[in-house]
Design an enzyme around this catalytic site. Structure first.
Site, PDB file in Angstrom:
ATOM      1  N   GLU A   1      -3.887   7.585  -5.049  1.00 30.79           N
ATOM      2  CA  GLU A   1      -3.857   7.145  -6.343  1.00 30.79           C
ATOM      3  C   GLU A   1      -5.058   7.648  -7.139  1.00 30.79           C
ATOM      4  O   GLU A   1      -5.959   7.317  -6.800  1.00 30.79           O
ATOM      5  CB  GLU A   1      -4.027   5.435  -6.139  1.00 30.79           C
TER       6      GLU A   1
ATOM      7  N   HIS B   1      -1.528   0.381  -9.839  1.00 34.76           N
ATOM      8  CA  HIS B   1      -2.031  -0.590  -8.744  1.00 34.76           C
ATOM      9  C   HIS B   1      -2.790  -1.861  -9.728  1.00 34.76           C
ATOM     10  O   HIS B   1      -3.941  -2.064  -9.509  1.00 34.76           O
ATOM     11  CB  HIS B   1      -3.210  -0.089  -8.180  1.00 34.76           C
TER      12      HIS B   1
ATOM     13  N   ARG C   1       0.838  -1.317  -0.043  1.00 30.96           N
ATOM     14  CA  ARG C   1      -0.098   0.043   0.132  1.00 30.96           C
ATOM     15  C   ARG C   1       0.877   1.293  -0.098  1.00 30.96           C
ATOM     16  O   ARG C   1       1.889   1.317   0.639  1.00 30.96           O
ATOM     17  CB  ARG C   1      -0.780   0.085   1.400  1.00 30.96           C
TER      18      ARG C   1
END
Length: 330
Positions: free
Chosen positions: A271, A290, A242
């Site tokens: 993000e 991601h 993360r």
């Protein structure tokens, strides 16, 4: 025929909505209600909804939502991390929480290896040089890094971290790891891994440091200015966990000052990063959106696990993927 229990989802399609191809998996067991429909007709659905299915952190499960769903039994979240959920609040309403561990181990580990290889072999930079209009010849004195027999430090040797170790072992990498609990001796022997009780010991000897921890209060900014100073100036940091596990301001400074050589990140905070963020413009950084477990096979398995977990809770069966505060702290 018995009526299907109701499930609340945020929305369908788009870049954050529940994927249309997987709707049928949920609809085999649940009557799906999307959030906009729920808001318009709360009186029709509030008492019927027993599941909130969280996809890409949506819908947001707060006190107001919990209070509006008196018969809610389970909040089922796709993926491993549950840092977006207030477990204590949800538990206070007598509602269980589940996630989908292990499903994404292999693709996420693949991503970690891909980032490490790309950073070591200058894949992105090399592609840009080859395609640049001004390129007339290649600099054949540019050197890239070895992966084979290099030292890989894995921070977080859970199921994903161990999957990385299995892959790295094939490259004859020297593997060191730091974890809350030491793994079994036979597991260490399988990948020739050495346990580091202190993270500093791992950082000092690693050519590549890969982060594969879950985000908790203890791992928030686990890698900060002090930890980055412990790393070799030739080392690369890889993050597949993360974004908040790393102090990004400290990382930018370390990359600019040569404290470490490079970084490869599949996760950031936020993000996406703001346009113009230094991490997006630095030549020694790779950032991907991601996509660690973003394969059709994996996402389908995630949805199937979401459904099976939720059905088990509603039927009062054993739920292996139930998440509690106590379980997270183990």
């Amino acid at each position: 025929m018995e009526e299907l229990p109701y499930a609340l989802l945020s929305h369908c399609g788009g870049i954050t909505g529940f994927p249309k191809p997987y709707q049928g998996i949920v609809q085999q067991h649940f009557r799906v209600v999307y959030y906009a429909e729920f808001l318009k007709n709360k009186h029709d659905f509030a008492d019927k909804i027993q599941l909130v299915l969280v996809w890409w952190h949506k819908p947001h499960v707060d006190k107001g939502l919990l209070q509006s769903l008196p018969n809610l039994k389970v909040v089922s979240s796709g993926g491993v991390g549950v840092d977006h959920l207030d477990l204590q609040l949800i538990s206070s309403f007598g509602v269980k929480v589940t996630n989908t561990p292990h499903v994404g181990n292999d693709p996420t580990a693949d991503m970690g290896m891909a980032l490490m290889l790309a950073a070591a072999k200058l894949i992105v930079q090399g592609s840009e040089i080859v395609s640049a209009m001004e390129t007339q010849q290649f600099d054949h004195n540019v050197l890239v890094d070895d992966i084979t027999e290099a030292t890989l430090g894995i921070v977080g040797m859970g199921s994903i971290g161990y999957s990385v170790a299995l892959r790295a072992h094939s490259f004859r990498m020297k593997i060191v790891y730091h974890n809350r609990r030491r793994r079994k001796e036979e597991e260490e022997k399988t990948v020739d891994a050495t346990y580091c009780e202190n993270i500093e010991d791992l950082l000092r000897q690693s050519d590549f440091v890969m982060l594969a921890v879950i985000l908790t209060p203890e791992t928030h900014k686990l890698i900060g200015e002090n930890e980055l100073r412990q790393m070799k100036p030739t080392a690369t940091l890889i993050n597949i966990s993360r974004g908040k596990v790393v102090d990004q301001d400290a990382l930018v400074e370390a990359l600019q000052n040569g404290t470490i050589k490079a970084a490869a990140l599949d996760v950031t905070y936020p993000e996406p990063l703001p346009r113009g963020h230094p991490l997006l413009t630095m030549k020694n950084v790779i950032v991907t959106p991601h996509v660690g477990n973003a394969t059709d096979k994996t996402r389908r398995k995630v949805v199937e696990r979401l459904v099976s977990n939720s059905v088990a809770v509603i039927r009062g069966l054993s739920v292996p993927d139930e998440i509690t505060i106590e379980k997270l702290s183990c």
